[in-house]
Scaffold this motif. Structure first.
Motif, short mmCIF file in Angstrom:
data_model
loop_
_atom_site.label_atom_id
_atom_site.label_comp_id
_atom_site.label_asym_id
_atom_site.label_seq_id
_atom_site.Cartn_x
_atom_site.Cartn_y
_atom_site.Cartn_z
N THR A 157 1.34 93.16 62.48
CA THR A 157 2.55 92.39 62.19
C THR A 157 2.42 91.62 60.87
O THR A 157 3.33 90.89 60.50
CB THR A 157 2.83 91.38 63.32
OG1 THR A 157 1.69 90.54 63.48
CG2 THR A 157 3.15 92.07 64.62
N VAL A 159 0.80 89.03 60.31
CA VAL A 159 0.68 87.58 60.50
C VAL A 159 -0.69 87.13 60.01
O VAL A 159 -0.80 86.24 59.17
CB VAL A 159 0.93 87.18 61.97
CG1 VAL A 159 0.59 85.72 62.19
CG2 VAL A 159 2.38 87.44 62.34
N SER B 155 4.25 81.45 62.96
CA SER B 155 4.04 82.81 63.47
C SER B 155 5.26 83.69 63.25
O SER B 155 5.15 84.84 62.87
CB SER B 155 3.70 82.77 64.95
OG SER B 155 2.49 82.09 65.13
N THR B 158 5.71 85.22 59.99
CA THR B 158 4.54 86.06 59.67
C THR B 158 3.63 85.44 58.61
O THR B 158 2.85 86.15 57.99
CB THR B 158 4.90 87.51 59.25
OG1 THR B 158 5.31 87.51 57.89
CG2 THR B 158 5.98 88.12 60.12
N MET B 179 5.63 87.45 67.49
CA MET B 179 5.36 88.16 66.24
C MET B 179 6.22 89.41 66.13
O MET B 179 6.69 89.74 65.04
CB MET B 179 3.87 88.51 66.16
CG MET B 179 3.00 87.27 65.94
SD MET B 179 1.26 87.65 65.67
CE MET B 179 0.77 88.21 67.29
N ILE B 183 8.85 90.33 63.06
CA ILE B 183 9.06 91.57 62.30
C ILE B 183 10.53 91.96 62.34
O ILE B 183 11.13 92.30 61.32
CB ILE B 183 8.16 92.70 62.89
CG1 ILE B 183 6.74 92.54 62.36
CG2 ILE B 183 8.72 94.05 62.53
CD1 ILE B 183 5.91 93.79 62.53
#
Lengths: 238, 238, 238, 238
Positions: A157, A159, B155, B158, B179, B183
């Motif tokens: 992702t 992150v 979070s 990201t 997460m 996206i």
């Protein structure tokens, strides 16, 4: 035998072999005590030989070898990197051909199915390979499979908390592959949404602006009607 | 009773129940000393039963049960995971149906309202659930609600500084859900902007290139005029 | 006096005041020893009053107050948050109206200029505000302006190394604003590129597939020619 | 001599010089013991002078100097920053002109080749420059080239674990350039995917909705046929 026939015949056996590879590899990594190491190794090596043979026969059967070679470079990479054992698992993605059958013909639907299926498979495989690569390193932060799975999701992702990260070379190569997939994933999600949104907006607007086939056809019918009328008129007149 | 009628009748009560659930859950998590734990637990369990009953009745009323089941899988997931208590709060997103009414009919406007409303709700709910999941763990880094809220924003965008991250299994599952939403959020923001920009650019250009209905209609009128003239001519001639 | 006239007259003074605000605020934050604190405070408070008065007069002059209020909510937020002193600097973004004049009329060009200018300004302002908010906190990691600038870029690109992160409430609110801008920035960059690419690809293809005005016009001319010929024929015949 | 002729003649020598620069710089950074420091320095300075001369001659030959100056600002930046030695390596990206030749004429294919080639080159150059900038700093975390390469990939994908990050000013400037490229990379990947997906979906749909040239041409043919028939009729009638 032609290339297409060979690929068609071997499609299901190759997929089955890939699934067996994943199962044996998972077992070997997750519960190494209960599997005879020799047996697992023999199975994995055997399937590797099978894939190499499949690639060689495919290349031999291809009519245009150069072009086939270039368009199937990913197959060679998967077969040819024995020192990066865990990365070989990426061949599992051929299993997505099954999903290809399940999904209908709509392009966007197929993209969604591929991306979802591919993400699940890749996250699992990357976690497995990462756990295998990192667990024996003294400075490793990824010491159990759940940590590896968590790291895998955090990385794909983009992150990247940084609570866990690979420290070995193999681990970093796996992470690079996963991060590149993460960028592509972001792109595919956005592109699919953009394509859907643009189409929805266009559908509402096009009805009132673009000349559709219906309009031209209506015009043609009117022309034909007029043509018939005129011919009738002049004929009657004669 | 048909499925549509049932859904229409129960829409507002279900939304109200979801809001009560959020309020009681927030109270229980944020200020556990001032609420009788038995009472809170009874209300939350009661609303859970209510949602389960609502789902069961909906499924029973559906004409095509298989197709309804597949298209409402998210409702089942929300109802059926009692061990992941905090995640159940995601059902609150049904409250977005209110926003659906506020927003006009323009698709892009509706997407913006949904995404903004959904992001606020999800960030709050994820922070609440995360705080509830992490606060009693000895190694926890998220020890107060403001930290949880900060983690939630970091979070979902990201960014992922890594100053705070979950250490429990429940916490990590909540983080994964957040997460994935992050996206999708990036995708929706980009897609909305791309759709707007493509349309703006296209509007300037289409005026000078694409054949619009107006052009075809003008042509048809000219044809009709000519047709009338010709018929008049031949008639007079006869 | 109408609202438009008021906004037109006050545009340049407001922009100048914003620039003075940024200069005085920068001086006060970056080199606090060389500026009499009373003087700086008076200037900043004075400009704040000026902005508040400008907003109040604008609202009073607006014909549809409700609609103007909703569409200028961002101006109210900038004026109305005295406890978040650094965030007030976001009003500087009105200075982008200058860029609006520099850029030509092409939409994509204007988007690029806005985004580049806005990013530079926002990164600088966020770094300044962050440094001001964090420097007196005992646990602060951001202890000089270059660190704040570095943190600002790392956050807006959503990389988020986590070497530096805010620990105060004000700092976190600034970070949240910057991260939301970061998501929007990613979206705008992608959308601009996508719009450009889609147009380039479409230009090549449209030439050979879509019915343009030119085609319909050609058809109309042929019809008119035929019409004239027929009328001439029947006239001669009579 | 015209500007185009000058650029055409010097294209290959400039590219070769850039490759020599990269080779010597790589050697000097990666294996400083085996290269005479004076020799490396002379070669690098010589190539820098060569590039400066090339830029000066190009500017002198340009017919519209102001416009050429603005459109080639990136060349000036590459030539004019001697204190940021490693960043000068970005001039290597001119080597992408080779890729430009290899790729076919399809726009999307060319974008893919450029982005892939540019990413590899930039990741390598950024790692090299970062390693050179950081290795002598006492608090540095990036102490070998493989770490620098790993940091480079983690940054360009915007994952940013935070296990490694620059601490020197030069290192941070390199990181900022790389992170901006990372945002653009995400944008290009998404835009290319979106453009492809939108075109694929449009191709399926356009067949059944949009008025193509074929339809208008068919209509024109029918009109011409009718025209000929009418003229024949009236002629015979006379």
């Amino acid at each position: 035998m032609t290339l297409e026939r060979w690929r068609k015949i071997t499609e299901w056996p190759v997929m089955l072999a890939a699934l067996v590879y994943l199962a044996v590899y998972s077992w070997q990594v997750l519960d190494p005590g209960t599997i005879p190491p020799g047996a697992a190794s023999v199975v994995l090596q055997g399937i590797w030989l099978l894939f190499a043979a499949h690639y060689a026969v495919s290349l031999a059967l291809a009519p245009a070898k150069g072009s086939w070679f270039l368009r199937h470079l990913h197959e060679l990479i998967i077969v040819a990197l024995p020192m990066l054992r865990p990365l070989r698992l990426l061949r599992l993605l051929t299993a997505l051909n099954i999903l290809h059958r399940v999904a209908g013909t709509a392009l966007r639907g197929r993209v969604i199915v591929y991306v979802t299926g591919g993400s699940f498979l890749l996250i699992y495989v990357a976690a497995l390979a990462m756990f295998d690569a990192e667990r024996n390193h003294p400075e490793s932060l990824i010491t159990n499979f759940w940590d590896a799975l968590w790291w895998s999701v955090v990385s794909v992702t983009t992150v990247g908390y940084g609570d866990l990260y690979p420290v070995t070379l193999t681990g970093r190569l796996i992470a690079i592959a996963l991060m590149i997939y993460g960028i592509a994933l972001l792109g595919v999600v956005t592109a699919t949404l953009a394509s859907w949104l643009i189409q929805q907006v266009a559908e509402v607007e096009e009805k009132s602006t673009a000349a559709t086939v219906a309009h031209v056809d209506q015009l043609r019918e009117e022309l034909a009607e007029f043509c018939a009328l005129m011919l009738e008129q002049t004929a009657r007149h004669r």
